[in-house]
Design a protein around this motif. Structure first.
Motif, short mmCIF file in Angstrom:
data_model
loop_
_atom_site.label_atom_id
_atom_site.label_comp_id
_atom_site.label_asym_id
_atom_site.label_seq_id
_atom_site.Cartn_x
_atom_site.Cartn_y
_atom_site.Cartn_z
N ARG A 110 0.87 -1.15 0.03
CA ARG A 110 0.03 -0.17 -0.14
C ARG A 110 0.96 1.36 -0.24
NH1 ARG A 110 -5.20 0.05 1.91
NH2 ARG A 110 -4.66 -1.86 3.05
N THR A 111 0.57 2.27 -0.81
CA THR A 111 1.31 3.40 -0.86
C THR A 111 0.47 4.68 -0.25
OG1 THR A 111 0.60 3.78 -3.09
CG2 THR A 111 2.67 2.83 -2.86
N LEU A 112 1.30 5.75 0.09
CA LEU A 112 0.81 6.80 0.64
C LEU A 112 0.15 7.60 -0.56
CD1 LEU A 112 3.36 8.45 3.30
CD2 LEU A 112 1.27 7.58 3.66
N ARG A 113 -1.14 8.11 -0.26
CA ARG A 113 -1.81 8.68 -1.29
C ARG A 113 -0.97 9.91 -1.74
NH1 ARG A 113 -6.31 10.68 1.65
NH2 ARG A 113 -6.46 8.35 2.65
N ASP A 114 -0.18 10.59 -0.97
CA ASP A 114 0.30 11.79 -1.56
C ASP A 114 1.75 11.73 -1.36
OD1 ASP A 114 0.61 14.33 -2.67
OD2 ASP A 114 0.20 15.45 -0.88
N SER A 115 2.54 10.89 -2.10
CA SER A 115 4.12 10.90 -1.87
C SER A 115 4.73 11.79 -3.32
CB SER A 115 4.61 9.69 -2.10
OG SER A 115 4.17 8.75 -2.99
N ARG A 116 3.91 12.30 -4.06
CA ARG A 116 4.24 13.36 -5.05
C ARG A 116 5.40 12.71 -5.91
NH1 ARG A 116 5.81 17.91 -2.79
NH2 ARG A 116 6.12 17.06 -0.66
N GLY A 117 5.39 11.33 -6.01
CA GLY A 117 6.61 10.82 -6.72
C GLY A 117 8.13 11.49 -6.23
N LEU A 118 8.36 11.79 -5.01
CA LEU A 118 9.61 11.85 -4.47
C LEU A 118 10.43 10.95 -4.47
CD1 LEU A 118 8.27 13.97 -1.11
CD2 LEU A 118 9.25 15.11 -3.31
N GLY A 120 13.49 8.86 -3.11
CA GLY A 120 14.05 8.41 -1.69
C GLY A 120 12.85 7.97 -0.91
N VAL A 121 11.58 7.86 -1.35
CA VAL A 121 10.63 7.33 -0.71
C VAL A 121 10.38 5.67 -1.45
CG1 VAL A 121 8.14 7.35 -0.36
CG2 VAL A 121 9.49 9.44 -0.67
N HIS A 122 10.21 4.83 -0.49
CA HIS A 122 10.23 3.38 -0.65
C HIS A 122 9.24 2.57 -0.25
CE1 HIS A 122 14.51 3.32 -2.33
NE2 HIS A 122 14.60 4.54 -1.67
N THR A 123 8.67 1.70 -0.86
CA THR A 123 7.91 0.33 -0.37
C THR A 123 8.69 -0.76 -0.39
OG1 THR A 123 6.71 0.12 -2.16
CG2 THR A 123 5.78 1.48 -0.54
N LEU A 124 8.50 -1.88 0.26
CA LEU A 124 9.35 -3.14 -0.07
C LEU A 124 8.22 -4.55 -0.29
CD1 LEU A 124 11.75 -4.62 0.05
CD2 LEU A 124 11.86 -4.61 2.60
N ARG A 125 8.12 -4.90 -1.38
CA ARG A 125 7.59 -5.86 -1.66
C ARG A 125 8.21 -6.86 -2.55
NH1 ARG A 125 2.98 -8.66 0.42
NH2 ARG A 125 2.90 -10.64 -0.82
N VAL A 230 12.87 7.57 3.30
CA VAL A 230 11.38 7.07 3.88
C VAL A 230 10.98 5.71 3.30
CG1 VAL A 230 9.06 7.79 3.98
CG2 VAL A 230 10.80 9.61 4.32
N VAL A 231 10.75 4.96 4.10
CA VAL A 231 10.02 3.54 3.77
C VAL A 231 8.59 3.71 4.45
CG1 VAL A 231 10.03 1.07 4.41
CG2 VAL A 231 12.15 2.43 3.74
N VAL A 232 7.48 3.37 3.47
CA VAL A 232 6.46 3.59 3.79
C VAL A 232 5.78 1.84 4.14
CG1 VAL A 232 4.13 3.88 3.20
CG2 VAL A 232 6.06 5.41 2.47
N GLY A 233 5.52 1.68 5.22
CA GLY A 233 5.37 0.24 5.47
C GLY A 233 3.79 -0.02 6.01
#
Ligand SMILES: Cc1cc2nc3c(=O)[nH]c(=O)nc-3n(C[C@H](O)[C@H](O)[C@H](O)COP(=O)(O)OP(=O)(O)OC[C@H]3O[C@@H](n4cnc5c(N)ncnc54)[C@H](O)[C@@H]3O)c2cc1C
Ligand code: FES
Lengths: 390, 116
Positions: A110-118, A120-125, A230-233
């Motif tokens: 799942r991603t944050l709705r508003d990460s604006r394509g920055l 340095g922002v990661h998810t891990l799957r 930043v890691v979004v988990g």
């Protein structure tokens, strides 16, 4: 049955394909996988692989020289299913007609709705996610992990061991509180704090800051946590959008009976994308754990080959493990069903204990923290106890 | 030959870990057989003596791979490679293990103490 098409070529897909062969299916077998990679194991992606202790070859799920006698269509996604005609359409504009279909498309982060394509922002799957994240985990950098579920807590622990400055932001009272319940999750919180992770509890993220590249995380109370990475988990969502309009019943996953059968004959679903009916809990539930996929693969194969007449054994309580720092966490059952929890061995402060969750007198869940031997005894006890309707 | 323990001190259904290099696990099955394998799972660093013995199979306590104690064969993933087996000798009611001369299948990251 002359052709079986397995959609999703990861843990659940591979194990179901293997089970089909093991149960005597000799017809054509096609595995379709969106990722280019051969099936690989995901648990190390947040642990030993991220730490650099194991390499990509170690992740392979297939045995050396294993021959499934299957056609592999890797790097190709299924885009639609005509369940009545049993035809799977693919992203390369071809399609496959099959007599049996196994849906094993797993889940996505799942991603944050508003990460604006920055940057340095990661998810891990996926393996590609892990490669990208690994490149960014340089010593001394500031990492903010959003979400204290398994993957968030594991990434925080691994990054801390790699020498990063780690902050873990959790909306609940403690990491893993959702599954372990708050009292036991407190032991996990202490573990992280003692090893140097900064915990921010009961906090909501409102914004990622930065221009082009992320430079921090803004919380609802106005606080700003500076970050280089930043890691979004914040959980996973089942990959079922390609099944819309197929006639399959979709909820939080593909809804299935106790054997993995869907509403449409000849179509089964298994793994993280599937919500099987569970008598003990009542209702349909997705189980997003490794052993869940393994146990159910054999059942789903039997359901498919028998045309739904095979009677599956009642589902066993879900089991999962998690490794954080040098601590092995093992858990079986449903903490939510318990009205009491007692530590039966060791103590919380020493990070080696076993806790039993009970509903009245009946054990409904067990947590082991560095208590591998004792936990195994308890796991067996819960797995072999008669199933009670919930 | 490494002495393990007196026969009487390893009841059926129990396991014993020998601090060899690498460690060895000795099992006494419910059917009365005594069998020895490397104690370390071939998947990751887990002690198989801590696992669950069922018939002639041991289930790893961490991720539940199963190994056949007689052949070392792995029956269920995530482990992929067999575990090394050792010969067991019983003399005067004492269990001995004859360590295998084959290469052990140690998991990634685990090395022999002698080579560490
Ligand atoms: C980082 C991480 C750590 C984990 N750690 C643990 C742990 O410690 N313990 C534990 O018990 N569990 C853990 N898990 C959970 C475990 O890995 C999953 O339960 C397991 O991977 C589920 O397998 P699956 O095959 O159902 O789904 P997935 O592994 O998600 O595989 C689904 C596959 O289907 C493919 N796919 C998706 N859509 C399509 C399409 N339309 N067409 C074709 N292919 C498609 C995907 O690309 C993917 O390859 C972890 C998961 C992750 C991500
Ligand atoms: S350590 Fe034995 S199966 Fe993973």
């Amino acid at each position: 049955m002359n052709t079986v098409c397995v959609v999703g070529a990861s843990l659940a897909g591979l194990l179901t394909a293997r089970a089909l062969r093991g149960q005597g299916y000799t017809g054509r077998l096609v595995l379709v996988g969106e990722e280019r990679h051969r099936p690989y194991d995901r648990p190390p992606l947040s642990k030993d692989f991220l730490r650099g202790a194991v390499g990509e070859a170690d992740l392979a799920l297939e045995g050396e020289g294993e021959e499934l006698d299957a056609e592999w269509r890797l790097g190709v996604a299924a885009t639609g299913l005509d369940a009545v005609a049993r035809r799977v359409t693919l992203s390369d504009a071809t399609s496959i007609r099959a007599d049996g279909i196994v849906i094993a498309t797993g889940a996505s982060a799942r991603t944050l709705r508003d990460s604006r394509g920055l940057a340095g922002v990661h998810t891990l799957r996926t393996l590609d996610d892990a490669r990208a994240l690994r490149r960014e985990l340089g010593e001394g950098r500031r990492l903010v992990v959003i979400g204290g579920g398994f993957i968030g807590a594991e990434v925080a622990a691994t990054a801390c061991e790699l020498g990063l400055e780690v902050t873990l932001v959790e909306s609940g009272p403690a990491p893993l509180a959702g599954v372990l319940g708050a009292p036991m999750a407190e032991a996990i919180a202490t573990l992280h704090e003692r090893r140097g992770v900064r915990l921010v509890r009961g906090a909501y993220v409102t914004e990622l800051t930065g221009a082009g590249r992320v430079d921090g995380v803004r919380l609802a109370d106005g606080a700003h946590l500076p970050a280089d990475v930043v890691v979004v988990g914040i959980g996973a969502i089942p990959n079922i959008s390609w099944l819309e309009g197929s006639g399959l019943e979709l909820g939080d996953g593909v809804l299935c009976d106790e054997g993995g059968g869907t509403r449409v004959p000849g179509v089964v679903a298994v793994g993280d994308c599937a919500a099987w009916f569970d008598l003990a809990q009542g209702g349909h539930h997705r189980i997003e754990h490794w052993t869940g996929a393994r146990q159910r693969a054999a059942v789903a194969a039997a359901t498919l080959l028998s045309g739904g007449t095979a009677r599956p054994e009642p589902a066993r309580p879900p089991y999962f493990w998690s490794d954080q720092f040098d601590i092995k966490i093992q858990f079986i059952g449903h903490a939510g069903h318990a009205d009491s929890v007692t530590v039966e061995e060791g103590d919380l402060a020493g990070h080696s204990f076993l806790a039993v969750y009970r509903q009245g007198e009946r054990p409904v869940a067990v947590l082991g923290v560095n208590q591998v031997r004792l936990f195994t005894r308890w796991r067996r006890h819960l797995e072999t106890a008669p199933v009670q309707a919930g | 030959m490494i002495p393990a323990c007196p026969l009487a001190s390893l009841p059926r259904g129990e396991a014993l870990r020998l601090e060899a290099d690498p460690p060895i696990a000795v099992f006494h099955t419910e059917e009365g057989e005594i069998l020895a394998i490397d104690d370390t799972c071939t998947h990751q660093d887990a002690s198989l003596a801590d696992g669950w013995l069922e018939g002639c199979e041991i289930e790893c306590p961490l991720h539940a791979s199963r190994f056949d104690l007689r052949t070392g064969r792995v029956d269920a993933p995530p482990a992929k490679r067999p575990v090394r087996t050792h010969q067991v000798v019983i003399e005067d009611d004492v269990i001995y293990v004859v360590p295998s001369e084959e290469e052990p299948n140690l998991p990634p990251g685990v090395t022999l103490k002698g080579q560490a």
